[in-house]
Write a protein that holds these residues in place. Structure first.
Motif, PDB file in Angstrom:
ATOM      1  N   ASP A 200       0.812  -1.218   0.000  1.00 58.80           N
ATOM      2  CA  ASP A 200       0.000   0.000   0.000  1.00 58.80           C
ATOM      3  C   ASP A 200       0.847   1.271   0.000  1.00 58.80           C
ATOM      4  N   VAL A 201       2.161   1.117   0.086  1.00 63.11           N
ATOM      5  CA  VAL A 201       3.045   2.281   0.180  1.00 63.11           C
ATOM      6  C   VAL A 201       3.440   2.746  -1.222  1.00 63.11           C
ATOM      7  N   PRO A 202       3.298   4.031  -1.521  1.00 63.53           N
ATOM      8  CA  PRO A 202       3.666   4.511  -2.858  1.00 63.53           C
ATOM      9  C   PRO A 202       5.181   4.544  -3.048  1.00 63.53           C
ATOM     10  N   PRO A 203       5.684   4.250  -4.271  1.00 64.23           N
ATOM     11  CA  PRO A 203       7.116   4.359  -4.518  1.00 64.23           C
ATOM     12  C   PRO A 203       7.610   5.803  -4.439  1.00 64.23           C
ATOM     13  N   ALA A 204       6.719   6.748  -4.666  1.00 66.95           N
ATOM     14  CA  ALA A 204       7.024   8.171  -4.497  1.00 66.95           C
ATOM     15  C   ALA A 204       5.714   8.935  -4.577  1.00 66.95           C
ATOM     16  N   GLU A 205       5.562   9.931  -3.725  1.00 70.39           N
ATOM     17  CA  GLU A 205       4.324  10.712  -3.743  1.00 70.39           C
ATOM     18  C   GLU A 205       4.627  12.159  -3.384  1.00 70.39           C
ATOM     19  N   ARG A 206       4.060  13.060  -4.168  1.00 68.76           N
ATOM     20  CA  ARG A 206       4.206  14.483  -3.882  1.00 68.76           C
ATOM     21  C   ARG A 206       3.170  14.898  -2.842  1.00 68.76           C
ATOM     22  N   TRP A 260       5.892   8.468 -15.868  1.00 73.50           N
ATOM     23  CA  TRP A 260       4.613   7.890 -15.462  1.00 73.50           C
ATOM     24  C   TRP A 260       4.812   7.122 -14.166  1.00 73.50           C
ATOM     25  N   PRO A 261       3.976   7.389 -13.136  1.00 72.61           N
ATOM     26  CA  PRO A 261       2.980   8.452 -13.039  1.00 72.61           C
ATOM     27  C   PRO A 261       3.611   9.849 -13.178  1.00 72.61           C
ATOM     28  N   PRO A 262       2.791  10.847 -13.514  1.00 71.66           N
ATOM     29  CA  PRO A 262       3.330  12.180 -13.779  1.00 71.66           C
ATOM     30  C   PRO A 262       4.108  12.751 -12.598  1.00 71.66           C
ATOM     31  N   ARG A 263       5.261  13.329 -12.898  1.00 72.60           N
ATOM     32  CA  ARG A 263       6.078  14.125 -11.973  1.00 72.60           C
ATOM     33  C   ARG A 263       6.808  13.301 -10.915  1.00 72.60           C
ATOM     34  N   VAL A 264       6.270  12.168 -10.505  1.00 70.92           N
ATOM     35  CA  VAL A 264       6.924  11.392  -9.444  1.00 70.92           C
ATOM     36  C   VAL A 264       7.256   9.969  -9.884  1.00 70.92           C
ATOM     37  N   GLY A 265       6.908   9.605 -11.127  1.00 73.69           N
ATOM     38  CA  GLY A 265       7.144   8.255 -11.591  1.00 73.69           C
ATOM     39  C   GLY A 265       8.493   8.090 -12.262  1.00 73.69           C
ATOM     40  N   THR A 266       8.684   6.933 -12.900  1.00 71.33           N
ATOM     41  CA  THR A 266       9.913   6.670 -13.636  1.00 71.33           C
ATOM     42  C   THR A 266       9.779   7.200 -15.056  1.00 71.33           C
ATOM     43  N   SER A 267      10.908   7.346 -15.745  1.00 67.23           N
ATOM     44  CA  SER A 267      10.892   7.929 -17.084  1.00 67.23           C
ATOM     45  C   SER A 267      10.054   7.064 -18.019  1.00 67.23           C
ATOM     46  N   SER A 268       9.200   7.719 -18.798  1.00 70.33           N
ATOM     47  CA  SER A 268       8.338   7.032 -19.734  1.00 70.33           C
ATOM     48  C   SER A 268       8.770   7.298 -21.170  1.00 70.33           C
TER      49      SER A 268
END
Length: 429
Positions: A200-206, A260-268
């Motif tokens: 349930d923990v996000p890999p990164a979240e703003r 992706w996801p926008p701004r906090v994800g890995t390069s798409s």
């Protein structure tokens, strides 16, 4: 190249190579080495998308016998055209001792000389149990190297010591208590240690306010995970694909167009370009400080001409296809570096390679459709199609790969059933 000696023995001879496009090296020439590697067995774990197929193909082209292995907790994953029936091992994040025993058995049974980790969990596990694989070289970090560079709570101190810019951050323990003052908002919250199994923990979240920061950190605390809270830096994202060996550093730089996801994800979507000298300096300084030999990937943000390092992965990156397409054969060179061979890559002219992550861009197009942005979704679809048809672009994975398509359908079906089950129980409650 290969050669035969007078007794008929075959050796793999590593010689200075022609300049691969998009790479750069900063080292003096070293005399060629000769190491008996022809036909040597290398275990690649894991074999999933996106890096798995590239690693298998690279090592097979290099003349090695490759054995693929994958997480037993993901029975439907890891099957590729290159490895339709991978060996299985216990999930290292759940059963480290079981994983160590399975890897020792696989290496002994197959006669492996090296293990090449691809996933973050496997890289961390092999760093912990490498001494339990006698006679086998781990193409990755040891425990100290992993702790210094891959633990985000430790990386900031390393950056300060070697003069590399890093976002302002604070480490947060498993109880949610910060080790110092909070950085300015907005901030990014992420786990201290990356993993494919965060639940349930996000890999990164703003987070844009203190209340949101508290809510996210409470999720980390419930999962018993430490975190870091970093300042959110607006700027251009970069990825460096590196191999450091006896003779120095080989590097391909990619400028990130979107994530992706926008701004906090890995390069798409990214494009390989000539690496700025400051980017090369930061990458070299970080790997030099722990004398790491092997493949690595770093994520940085450029702001005002300065490069802020925020992540280091001492393994093949998911986007390793971009580096290989640009001329840097990371799996093969990473293996040679870990085995003590000299990695010699001359300074080339950069090659312009567009790298498009298929699942990320499809998800981005679907997100735009759900938001009613039909024109934007259409533009993304056309970009995906152009990448699939262009000789100067890499669409990864290929949407025509039947193994990838079956995995997507399976994952989508499982996710749909889980959502339906959750709604059903929520309705009953």
């Amino acid at each position: 190249m290969r050669r035969e000696d007078g007794d008929g023995e075959v050796e793999l001879v590593v010689e200075p190579t022609m300049a691969p496009l998009g790479a750069s090296v900063h080292a003096d020439p070293v005399a060629p080495d000769a190491v008996p590697l022809s036909g040597a067995t290398v275990v690649v774990c894991w074999t999933g998308y996106r890096a798995g197929p590239w690693a298998l193909r690279s090592l097979e082209r290099g003349g090695h016998r490759v054995v693929g292995a994958h997480d037993a907790g993901r029975r439907m994953a890891g099957r590729l055209r290159e490895c339709p029936r991978p060996l299985r091992y216990p999930p290292p994040g759940v059963d480290l001792d079981g994983f160590a025993s399975a890897m020792a058995d696989i290496c002994a049974r197959e006669g492996a000389v090296a293990v090449l980790p691809v996933s973050e969990d496997v890289t961390r596990a092999l760093a912990q149990i490498g001494d339990r694989l006698p006679g086998v070289v781990v193409v990755g970090p040891n425990a100290d190297q992993y702790q210094s560079l891959c633990d985000k709570a430790e990386l900031a101190a390393v950056c300060a010591r070697v003069g590399v810019d890093h976002p302002v951050q604070v480490a947060v323990d498993t109880e949610g208590v910060p080790a110092g003052p909070w950085p300015a908002l907005p901030s990014i919250v992420k786990p201290s240690l990356s993993s494919e199994n965060l639940g349930d923990v996000p890999p990164a979240e703003r987070v844009d306010d203190a209340a949101a920061r508290t809510r996210v950190l409470e999720r980390f605390a419930r999962a018993g995970l430490g975190a870091v809270v970093q300042e959110f830096i607006e700027g251009r994202a970069w990825v460096t694909h590196c191999v450091r060996g006896e003779a120095g550093l080989a590097l391909v730089a990619a400028r990130v167009a979107c994530t992706w996801p926008p701004r906090v994800g890995t390069s798409s979507v990214s494009r390989t370009v000539a690496p700025p000298e400051a980017l090369v300096h930061a990458s070299r300084a970080i790997l030099d400080t722990v004398d790491y030999r092997g493949p690595a990937c770093m994520n940085l943000i450029e702001r005002g001409g300065r490069f802020y390092l925020h992540d280091v992965n001492l393994r093949l990156p998911a986007s390793v296809g971009a580096a290989i397409g640009a001329g840097l054969d990371m799996p093969r060179l990473g293996l040679e570096a870990a085995l003590g061979l000299s990695v010699r890559v001359a300074q080339p002219e950069p090659q312009d390679v567009l790298y498009v992550r298929t699942d990320g861009e499809v998800a981005r197009a679907v997100s735009e459709l759900r938001a009613g942005n039909v024109d934007r979704a259409g533009a993304i679809a056309r970009e995906i199609a152009r990448a699939g048809l262009s000789s100067r672009a890499i669409l990864d994975p290929s949407p025509l790969d039947p193994f990838w398509l079956s995995a997507v359908v399976c994952d989508g079906t499982v996710s749909t059933l889980r959502r339906a089950r959750r709604r059903l129980f929520e309705g009953r409650a």
